[in-house]
Scaffold this motif. Structure first.
Motif, PDB file in Angstrom:
ATOM      1  N   THR A 205      22.324  38.253  41.496  1.00  0.00           N
ATOM      2  CA  THR A 205      23.724  38.558  41.197  1.00  0.00           C
ATOM      3  C   THR A 205      23.872  39.800  40.328  1.00  0.00           C
ATOM      4  O   THR A 205      24.701  40.674  40.604  1.00  0.00           O
ATOM      5  CB  THR A 205      24.390  37.362  40.495  1.00  0.00           C
ATOM      6  OG1 THR A 205      24.201  36.186  41.289  1.00  0.00           O
ATOM      7  CG2 THR A 205      25.871  37.613  40.287  1.00  0.00           C
ATOM      8  N   THR A 208      23.435  43.149  42.052  1.00  0.00           N
ATOM      9  CA  THR A 208      24.603  43.507  42.856  1.00  0.00           C
ATOM     10  C   THR A 208      25.744  44.005  41.974  1.00  0.00           C
ATOM     11  O   THR A 208      26.415  44.988  42.304  1.00  0.00           O
ATOM     12  CB  THR A 208      25.058  42.304  43.704  1.00  0.00           C
ATOM     13  OG1 THR A 208      23.985  41.904  44.559  1.00  0.00           O
ATOM     14  CG2 THR A 208      26.264  42.665  44.560  1.00  0.00           C
ATOM     15  N   CYS A 274      25.334  30.470  45.723  1.00  0.00           N
ATOM     16  CA  CYS A 274      26.011  31.605  46.362  1.00  0.00           C
ATOM     17  C   CYS A 274      27.475  31.667  45.941  1.00  0.00           C
ATOM     18  O   CYS A 274      28.017  32.753  45.695  1.00  0.00           O
ATOM     19  CB  CYS A 274      25.900  31.504  47.882  1.00  0.00           C
ATOM     20  SG  CYS A 274      24.259  31.902  48.564  1.00  0.00           S
ATOM     21  N   SER A 277      27.587  32.955  42.483  1.00  0.00           N
ATOM     22  CA  SER A 277      27.256  34.377  42.492  1.00  0.00           C
ATOM     23  C   SER A 277      28.468  35.218  42.857  1.00  0.00           C
ATOM     24  O   SER A 277      28.767  36.218  42.189  1.00  0.00           O
ATOM     25  CB  SER A 277      26.116  34.646  43.478  1.00  0.00           C
ATOM     26  OG  SER A 277      25.795  36.014  43.532  1.00  0.00           O
ATOM     27  N   GLN A 280      30.895  35.411  39.983  1.00  0.00           N
ATOM     28  CA  GLN A 280      30.446  36.318  38.928  1.00  0.00           C
ATOM     29  C   GLN A 280      30.641  37.776  39.341  1.00  0.00           C
ATOM     30  O   GLN A 280      31.060  38.609  38.535  1.00  0.00           O
ATOM     31  CB  GLN A 280      28.979  36.055  38.616  1.00  0.00           C
ATOM     32  CG  GLN A 280      28.708  34.710  37.968  1.00  0.00           C
ATOM     33  CD  GLN A 280      27.216  34.445  37.834  1.00  0.00           C
ATOM     34  OE1 GLN A 280      26.454  35.307  37.419  1.00  0.00           O
ATOM     35  NE2 GLN A 280      26.796  33.244  38.195  1.00  0.00           N
ATOM     36  N   ILE A 281      30.331  38.078  40.596  1.00  0.00           N
ATOM     37  CA  ILE A 281      30.481  39.459  41.083  1.00  0.00           C
ATOM     38  C   ILE A 281      31.938  39.888  41.044  1.00  0.00           C
ATOM     39  O   ILE A 281      32.285  40.966  40.537  1.00  0.00           O
ATOM     40  CB  ILE A 281      29.913  39.582  42.511  1.00  0.00           C
ATOM     41  CG1 ILE A 281      28.392  39.423  42.495  1.00  0.00           C
ATOM     42  CG2 ILE A 281      30.303  40.926  43.137  1.00  0.00           C
ATOM     43  CD1 ILE A 281      27.772  39.252  43.876  1.00  0.00           C
TER      44      ILE A 281
END
Length: 339
Positions: A205, A208, A274, A277, A280-281
């Motif tokens: 994560t 990215t 996922c 993640s 968070q992104i």
């Protein structure tokens, strides 16, 4: 040899995605897949496409992505967890899926073994015979390979081709973590004609978040409109699948790997991770107004993981739609936070 598939006259002569991508306030959503293996009889390929369409027919998706699978053994000394097998022509499978769903299909093309003339011929056939409008070029997996057509020359050949393809490229967060210049690569590819980028499967994560943040800020600094970034997620239901994910060059932090492998249900744990993640992104980069999208794939043909990818698609799409709507609302109200 694939059958000739003449593009019907009524089909659009332009990419549908080119228009959709202009709206940065909405997400764009894809299902990723691979063509059947060449060991599959050509007569059975349409049936496989039908099964895929049946699985996804109730999903709200913008299009599909068909990969061009290559033997990447030169990239690593580790043995390939699953044996490499050639597949049917991605253009043919893309055409089938386009006909059966009525949705755009992004077709990957590995250019390593082509020369300019062969590539130009491939492009003309793709457009005229298979109705391919949207394309992603893939270069060599290793600098040790003998390269007939470097990626930069392939982009130029694509620009020189008579057909107006809508072109994308690859974003590799792991490469940015090692070299720190993936944002420069994205801008360079944009200047060579790329209008969207698709990431590798995301399990790291922070890597990215780092590349997306750096890319957004660099675009602001240079006064460049950021291009659409499509984030790829793939569920993992077994140690073998996880080994394959890592073999493909995807960075999986040790803690992530251990949590999946030691979970009572590894597939459900990977789906949960996922989802976390993506949250968070989006929380980290949503304020940069990057146009985003999702691509959900299953890296194996295990039924459990294929069904898991469908569930993951539903969960991630709802998450991104909510984030984008909330961000648009905040901008409309001129406030920082309302939720």
């Amino acid at each position: 040899m694939q059958p000739y598939m003449q593009c019907p006259a009524h089909l659009s002569q332009e990419s549908e995605l080119r228009v959709r991508y202009n709206d940065a306030t909405r997400g764009v959503y894809f299902i990723g897949t691979t063509p059947p293996k060449t060991s599959t009889a050509l007569a059975d390929v349409a049936g496989i496409a039908d099964k895929l369409v049946e699985r996804i027919q109730d999903l709200a998706f913008d299009g599909l992505i068909v990969y061009d699978i290559q033997d990447e053994g030169s990239r690593t000394s580790k043995p390939r967890p699953f044996p490499f097998k050639t597949t049917h022509d991605p253009r043919y499978y893309s055409s089938l899926l386009n006909q059966k769903t009525g949705r755009p299909v992004i077709t990957y093309k590995s250019v390593v073994q082509s020369d300019v003339g062969e590539f130009d011929h491939w492009l003309c056939e793709a457009w005229e015979q298979y109705n391919v409008r949207d394309i992603v070029l893939v270069g060599s997996p290793s600098t040790q390979n003998q390269i007939s057509l470097p990626l930069n020359q392939a982009y130029q050949a694509l620009l020189d081709n008579t057909h107006p393809f809508f072109t994308g490229g690859i974003m590799i967060a792991e490469r940015h973590a090692k070299k720190g210049n993936e944002h420069e690569r994205l801008i360079d590819k944009y200047q060579k004609g790329c209008n969207f980028f698709i990431s590798q499967a995301i399990y790291d994560t922070q890597a990215t978040i780092d590349i997306l943040t750096r890319y957004a800020l660099e675009c602001q600094s240079q006064g460049i409109k950021p291009q659409r970034i499509i984030l790829t997620f793939s569920p993992c239901g077994s140690a073998k699948t996880l080994e394959f994910i890592e073999w493909l060059g995807v960075s999986v932090p040790e803690a992530t790997s251990l949590r999946i492998l030691n979970a009572e249900n590894p597939l459900h744990e990977s789906i949960r991770m996922c989802c976390a993640s993506l949250n968070q992104i989006l929380e980290a980069v949503i304020e940069y107004d990057l146009p985003l999208g999702l691509n959900i794939e299953s890296l194996t043909n295990r039924r459990e993981e294929i069904e898991g990818s469908i569930l993951l698609y539903k969960l991630l799409r709802s998450t991104m739609d909510m984030y984008l709507a909330q961000h648009e609302f905040r901008k409309l109200q001129g406030v920082d936070k309302v939720f």
